[in-house]
Design an enzyme around this catalytic site. Structure first.
Site, PDB file in Angstrom:
ATOM      1  N   SER A 136     -11.365  -5.274   6.675  1.00 23.92           N
ATOM      2  CA  SER A 136      -9.919  -5.063   6.729  1.00 23.92           C
ATOM      3  C   SER A 136      -9.565  -3.597   6.546  1.00 23.92           C
ATOM      4  O   SER A 136     -10.318  -2.832   5.944  1.00 23.92           O
ATOM      5  CB  SER A 136      -9.217  -5.873   5.638  1.00 23.92           C
TER       6      SER A 136
HETATM    7  N1  SAH Z   1     -13.932  -9.506   3.328  1.00 23.76           N
HETATM    8  C1  SAH Z   1     -14.721  -8.926   4.407  1.00 23.76           C
HETATM    9  C2  SAH Z   1     -14.086  -9.081   5.751  1.00 23.76           C
HETATM   10  C3  SAH Z   1     -14.217 -10.450   6.244  1.00 23.76           C
HETATM   11  S1  SAH Z   1     -13.969 -10.771   7.968  1.00 23.76           S
HETATM   12  C4  SAH Z   1     -15.039  -7.479   4.128  1.00 23.76           C
HETATM   13  O1  SAH Z   1     -14.628  -6.932   3.103  1.00 23.76           O
HETATM   14  O2  SAH Z   1     -15.749  -6.901   4.948  1.00 23.76           O
HETATM   15  C5  SAH Z   1     -13.994 -12.535   7.818  1.00 23.76           C
HETATM   16  C6  SAH Z   1     -15.346 -13.117   7.532  1.00 23.76           C
HETATM   17  O3  SAH Z   1     -15.184 -14.514   7.350  1.00 23.76           O
HETATM   18  C7  SAH Z   1     -16.353 -12.944   8.655  1.00 23.76           C
HETATM   19  O4  SAH Z   1     -17.475 -12.299   8.152  1.00 23.76           O
HETATM   20  C8  SAH Z   1     -16.674 -14.372   9.082  1.00 23.76           C
HETATM   21  O5  SAH Z   1     -18.029 -14.554   9.468  1.00 23.76           O
HETATM   22  C9  SAH Z   1     -16.336 -15.147   7.832  1.00 23.76           C
HETATM   23  N2  SAH Z   1     -16.037 -16.569   8.048  1.00 23.76           N
HETATM   24  C10 SAH Z   1     -15.391 -17.144   9.083  1.00 23.76           C
HETATM   25  N3  SAH Z   1     -15.300 -18.471   8.910  1.00 23.76           N
HETATM   26  C11 SAH Z   1     -15.884 -18.748   7.708  1.00 23.76           C
HETATM   27  C12 SAH Z   1     -16.102 -19.952   6.969  1.00 23.76           C
HETATM   28  N4  SAH Z   1     -15.677 -21.138   7.380  1.00 23.76           N
HETATM   29  N5  SAH Z   1     -16.722 -19.843   5.776  1.00 23.76           N
HETATM   30  C13 SAH Z   1     -17.164 -18.649   5.312  1.00 23.76           C
HETATM   31  N6  SAH Z   1     -16.989 -17.497   5.978  1.00 23.76           N
HETATM   32  C14 SAH Z   1     -16.364 -17.533   7.156  1.00 23.76           C
END
Ligand code: SAH
Length: 224
Positions: free
Chosen positions: A78
């Site tokens: 983000s």
């Molecule tokens: N917080 C992260 C950004 C996350 S982007 C940071 O600081 O970099 C969103 C993430 O959620 C992605 O890595 C994606 O793979 C994950 N994601 C998507 N669906 C998910 C699910 N059902 N359970 C766990 N993770 C998931």
């Protein structure tokens, strides 16, 4: 003549050393403070966690840009302001139990951990989970527990959590996450399909209070 030429050649051959420290300070001064991030502990965390260690090598020079960056398939780190805002809303205190859903790069987890929280973070994609663990270890946040799993289930093993920070958007707030929120706990979560809103949920006297904060754009929390 020769020493002069040599000097020029050496200077040209050296790649400039990126000054991530000043980029980080600029980010705080220009992108966080003027937009109303006031919690000094959050500002301190944002001033110390090396964001460049959590982005792909080819994007390091842009680590502190005022926007999200791609970190993998259906995953983005983000924008710094959003990380700071969500962290501030979660009101994390030292010793709090915090669950993050959507580990991605591990950056948000590192910021939560720098506030003194005990952090568990869930990621669906094993490759991202592995990369995040590595970056967390390298930056001194090896206490953060990275779990490969489905965020829709939360992580009942250490529930209830004082704060739950969700960084991918489900269409509705998952029931399991509601149930794993402690009395007095706060959940920060983007919700919605096409139109998403960042929602703050507080459990008080057994009742869930909701406050919609601002429109946002997150990658979807994928169904299993
Ligand atoms: N917080 C992260 C950004 C996350 S982007 C940071 O600081 O970099 C969103 C993430 O959620 C992605 O890595 C994606 O793979 C994950 N994601 C998507 N669906 C998910 C699910 N059902 N359970 C766990 N993770 C998931």
């Amino acid at each position: 003549m020769i020493p002069l030429l040599l000097g020029i050649t050496l200077a040209a051959a050296q790649t400039p050393t990126p000054d991530h420290g000043s980029a980080r300070a600029r980010m705080v001064a220009q992108d966080l403070l003027p937009r109303g991030i006031t919690d000094t502990r959050v500002l301190r965390a944002m001033s110390t966690v090396p964001r460049e260690e959590f982005v792909p090598a080819e994007l390091r020079m842009e680590a502190y840009a005022d926007r999200p960056l791609p970190i993998g398939p259906q995953a983005t780190i983000s924008q710094p302001y959003i990380v700071a805002r969500m962290t501030e809303l979660a009101d994390v205190q030292p010793g709090d139990k915090v669950l993050e859903v959507g580990t991605g790069s591990g950056y948000q987890a590192a910021v939560l951990h720098s506030l003194g929280a005990r952090v568990w973070t869930i990621e669906l994609n094993p490759d991202l989970a592995r990369g995040a663990s590595r970056a967390l270890r390298k930056t001194g946040h090896e206490e953060v527990q990275v779990i490969v799993g489905d965020g829709y289930d939360g992580y009942p093993k250490h529930a209830p959590y004082d704060a739950i920070v969700v960084t991918a958007a489900p269409p509705e707030v998952p029931k399991a996450l509601m149930e794993q929120l402690a009395e007095g706990g706060l959940m920060v979560i983007p919700v919605g399909k096409d139109q998403q809103v960042l929602r703050l949920i507080r459990r008080r006297d057994g009742v869930l209070e909701r406050r919609d904060i601002t429109p946002v754009r997150f990658v979807p929390l994928r169904p299993r």
